[in-house]
Design a protein around this motif. Structure first.
Motif: not given
Length: 335
Positions: A34-43
């Motif tokens: 979930a942390a990975d999804r939250l902080l994925a700011l740049r594709a």
């Protein structure tokens, strides 16, 4: 992101930034996925994930282009370039956003094409020579309306993340966000890194002025300040939690809108701190080796870990006392 070293002469003579720190508004800590999804700011760019020595996730950096005056104690200084920003989540529970820039010693008299600024992310170029001491003072003092405010960039990123549907907006305890504003200048000669000033100001603001060795990457300085901001927030939150309750007092009925209800007892208030905060204290866990000695200065004065341990012991003592059944008195019958 490439990072030009901080140098007394040549490329850059100052690094400045601001950190926002808050409790993640979620009933449960986020797991690593979930942390990975939250902080994925740049594709297309990966989130930095780590499970040792604690669970930690850091977003890729984003860039904000700026062309404006810098805060300066010595008059207006115009600069052009980009400000870097990133977010981090510690143990799925404490969220931080930070924005920072490096200031070149000198710059051209005319503005370059934007493409030339983008290839040096996080770097600002002044028009002419940069009065770095005056800019450092201006940044820490907050500047004037219209000056560059990196805190607003960090705050915008924080607002974006706090609106994510992953968060149920049900934090386990009350807390306030804090802000840490920092400026780092190069140390002279062979001088060691130093904390020249650390202050607690109003409105949850902290400021810190540093001296760091020449050649220290600005990203490493930002990492040190993120770590300082995290532990300052933890300590501040724990102190306020203890100040907000009557230690040793049992739950008692109070009157609210004509109906009786129970005031939360000490255990009810303190238990979330045990569940969600006490295990997070780990200074220097991710601080660059050459900057880690700065924590020794902070441990000596004001004494972060000393105060933390004292607060933790108070909490444990109170929980232990409330686990002991209250003594019963024998009451003789009235004839």
């Amino acid at each position: 992101m490439a990072d030009t070293p901080l140098a007394g002469t040549g490329t850059t003579v100052l690094a400045c930034g601001e950190v926002r720190t808050c409790l993640l508004p979620a009933g449960q800590a986020l797991d690593i996925r979930a942390a990975d999804r939250l902080l994925a700011l740049r594709a297309g760019e990966r989130v930095l994930l780590s499970e040792r020595p604690n669970l930690y996730a850091r977003s890729p950096e984003t860039l904000t282009g700026v062309d404006c005056p810098l805060p300066s104690a010595g008059g207006a200084v115009r600069a052009v370039g980009t400000v870097a920003a990133r977010a981090a989540l510690t143990e799925g529970r404490v969220l931080q956003t930070s924005a920072y820039f490096r200031l070149a010693a000198t710059g051209p008299d005319q503005r370059r094409p934007w493409g030339q600024y983008l290839v040096r992310p996080g770097l600002l170029e002044p028009f002419g020579k940069a009065p770095h001491e005056a800019v450092a003072r201006g940044v820490l003092d907050g500047g004037r309306p219209g000056d560059l405010d990196v805190g607003l960039i960090a705050d915008a990123l924080l607002t974006r993340l706090l609106r994510d549907p992953l968060l149920d907006q049900r934090p386990p305890l009350r807390s306030r966000p804090t802000r840490l504003r920092w400026a780092a200048l190069p140390a002279e000669g062979e001088a060691r890194p130093a904390v020249e000033r650390f202050t607690l100001a109003e409105d949850e603001l902290r400021t810190v002025r540093l001296r760091v060795p020449e050649g220290t990457p600005a990203a490493d300085i930002a990492g040190l300040c993120d770590d300082l901001a995290l532990h300052d927030w933890l300590l501040t939150t724990l102190v306020r939690l203890l100040d907000g309750i009557t230690l040793g007092a049992p739950a008692e009925p109070v009157r609210a809108r004509g109906a009786a209800r129970d005031r939360p007892g000490v255990v009810t208030v303190l238990r979330p701190a045990v569940d969600h905060l006490l295990h997070l204290w780990m200074p220097r866990a991710r601080v660059a080796a050459e900057l880690a000695p700065l924590w020794d200065v902070l441990e000596e004065r004001p004494g972060f870990t000393r105060q933390w341990r004292a607060q933790v012991q108070r909490i444990r003592d109170q929980l232990a006392l409330h686990a002991i059944p209250a003594p019963h008195r024998e009451v003789e019958p009235v004839p």
